[in-house]
Design an enzyme around this catalytic site. Structure first.
Site, PDB file in Angstrom:
ATOM      1  N   GLU A  56       0.351   6.889  -3.084  1.00 58.83           N
ATOM      2  CA  GLU A  56      -0.578   7.687  -2.287  1.00 58.83           C
ATOM      3  C   GLU A  56      -0.544   9.116  -2.808  1.00 58.83           C
ATOM      4  O   GLU A  56       0.461   9.801  -2.614  1.00 58.83           O
ATOM      5  CB  GLU A  56      -0.184   7.623  -0.808  1.00 58.83           C
ATOM      6  CG  GLU A  56      -1.251   8.157   0.127  1.00 58.83           C
ATOM      7  CD  GLU A  56      -0.846   8.065   1.590  1.00 58.83           C
ATOM      8  OE1 GLU A  56      -1.670   7.674   2.427  1.00 58.83           O
ATOM      9  OE2 GLU A  56       0.323   8.382   1.893  1.00 58.83           O
ATOM     10  N   HIS A  71      -1.040  -0.311  -9.797  1.00 59.81           N
ATOM     11  CA  HIS A  71      -1.643  -1.334  -8.936  1.00 59.81           C
ATOM     12  C   HIS A  71      -1.942  -2.588  -9.777  1.00 59.81           C
ATOM     13  O   HIS A  71      -3.051  -3.127  -9.785  1.00 59.81           O
ATOM     14  CB  HIS A  71      -2.923  -0.818  -8.278  1.00 59.81           C
ATOM     15  CG  HIS A  71      -3.226  -1.478  -6.974  1.00 59.81           C
ATOM     16  ND1 HIS A  71      -3.867  -0.853  -5.944  1.00 59.81           N
ATOM     17  CD2 HIS A  71      -2.948  -2.739  -6.522  1.00 59.81           C
ATOM     18  CE1 HIS A  71      -4.008  -1.678  -4.920  1.00 59.81           C
ATOM     19  NE2 HIS A  71      -3.449  -2.826  -5.254  1.00 59.81           N
ATOM     20  N   ARG A 100       0.847  -1.185   0.000  1.00 60.65           N
ATOM     21  CA  ARG A 100       0.000   0.000   0.000  1.00 60.65           C
ATOM     22  C   ARG A 100       0.883   1.235   0.000  1.00 60.65           C
ATOM     23  O   ARG A 100       1.949   1.256   0.629  1.00 60.65           O
ATOM     24  CB  ARG A 100      -0.926   0.030   1.237  1.00 60.65           C
ATOM     25  CG  ARG A 100      -2.035  -1.015   1.208  1.00 60.65           C
ATOM     26  CD  ARG A 100      -3.050  -0.738   0.108  1.00 60.65           C
ATOM     27  NE  ARG A 100      -4.172  -1.677   0.142  1.00 60.65           N
ATOM     28  CZ  ARG A 100      -4.240  -2.799  -0.547  1.00 60.65           C
ATOM     29  NH1 ARG A 100      -3.193  -3.152  -1.297  1.00 60.65           N
ATOM     30  NH2 ARG A 100      -5.302  -3.575  -0.485  1.00 60.65           N
TER      31      ARG A 100
END
Length: 326
Positions: A263, A284, A237
């Site tokens: 992010e 991703h 993440r």
């Protein structure tokens, strides 16, 4: 699930197998649980087969599903839709996280091997030179022999990465506060503190869950501990990395990176990470795509079959497990 995803997950073969093990309409896909058709289906449902985009299973939804006994998720984390209300009702939960872990681990292993071989740098140099060149002299330190790979997080994916790296002559160190000495010995790895891992690794790969305690696990200070020329791989993440500090290191050319999560999830169009020669940036993409979705579908349908046969799930999810996993 999102109705548009159903054709990718529920192939004709999968629908036939599902119809063999459950009384269902394999062509019916619910998305809005307030819809009259969905409410009627919930009233009869004993098992929900869920996928990406499943609405939250809150108290109101569960009240419309008095016979519901299990949720079988044909993807990884269930945190987006399984609620405390589900656990309090005694609903059992299964996930295809193990199936989804495989392509992520495969992507990571490829990234580790390519990183130590300095593939991005060689590609850029070859583009510039375009003629005979002494590549051994230009890259005298490349290679995977006896390189140190640091794994942050002995998660399902992290452990699979370790297993897949076993045939290679690499030294693997792991940082995970939940990994016991016995488990580490079984995996054939050495456990170290996070600072030591940063200081000694040629490649660092992140496989920890997204939790308040793991935010910016690799912050400015720890990135500064890394060796010049080391590589950071993130398939977990984006929040695990201090992205601003990492970007500074990458722009300066001191570090290299393989980044599959960011992010925010889609970076601004003017982010330098799109164009830096020492960065492999993907959207991703490491997880299940294309025909890899069928592995998750097969796993989920077999879980439904086990439930129908009165057997325990092969891939159960517990409430306590979710507290420190993805």
């Amino acid at each position: 699930m999102e109705p548009s995803l159903a054709p990718s997950l529920l192939s004709e073969r999968t629908r036939r197998r599902l119809a063999q093990v459950a009384d269902c309409d394999p062509d019916f896909v619910a998305y809005d649980f307030s819809d009259d058709t969905a409410v009627a289906a919930l009233g009869a449902a004993e098992v929900l087969l869920t996928f990406w985009g499943c609405p939250v299973l809150d108290e109101e939804v569960l009240a419309a599903a008095p016979r519901l006994r299990a949720v079988v998720h044909a993807a990884g984390t269930v945190k987006g839709h399984v609620t405390a209300d589900c656990w309090e009702r005694g609903i059992t939960v299964s996930s295809a996280a193990a199936a989804n872990a495989l392509p992520v681990a495969e992507y990571t292993v490829a990234a580790i091997l390519f990183s130590n071989k300095r593939i991005l740098e060689v590609r850029e140099a070859y583009r510039r030179v375009r003629t005979e060149h002494d590549w051994r002299a230009a890259f005298p330190e490349v290679g995977n022999y006896r390189r140190t790979v640091g794994i942050i997080g002995a998660s399902r994916i992290g452990r699979r990465v370790v297993e897949l790296l076993a045939p290679y002559a690499l030294d693997i160190v792991v940082h995970d506060p939940y990994l016991s000495d016995a488990e580490a010995a079984h995996l054939g790895v050495r456990t170290v503190g996070l600072d030591e891992l940063c200081e000694t690794s040629d490649v660092i790969s992140l496989h920890a869950p997204e939790l308040p305690t793991t935010r910016h696990l690799l912050d400015r200070r720890r990135l500064g501990l890394m060796r010049d020329g080391a590589t950071v791989i993130n398939t977990s993440r984006g929040s695990l990395l201090d992205q601003a500090s990492l970007t500074e290191e990458l722009v300066a050319g001191r570090l290299h990176a393989v980044i599959d999560v960011t992010e925010p999830e889609v970076l601004p169009a003017d982010s330098p990470l799109y164009d830096l020669p020492n960065v492999l940036l993907t959207p991703h993409y490491a997880g299940s795509f294309g025909n890899e979705l069928q592995r998750m579908a097969d796993s989920a349908v077999e879980e439904v079959a086990r439930f129908a046969a009165g057997l325990p799930f092969a891939h159960p999810v517990s409430r306590t497990e979710l507290e420190h996993t993805a």
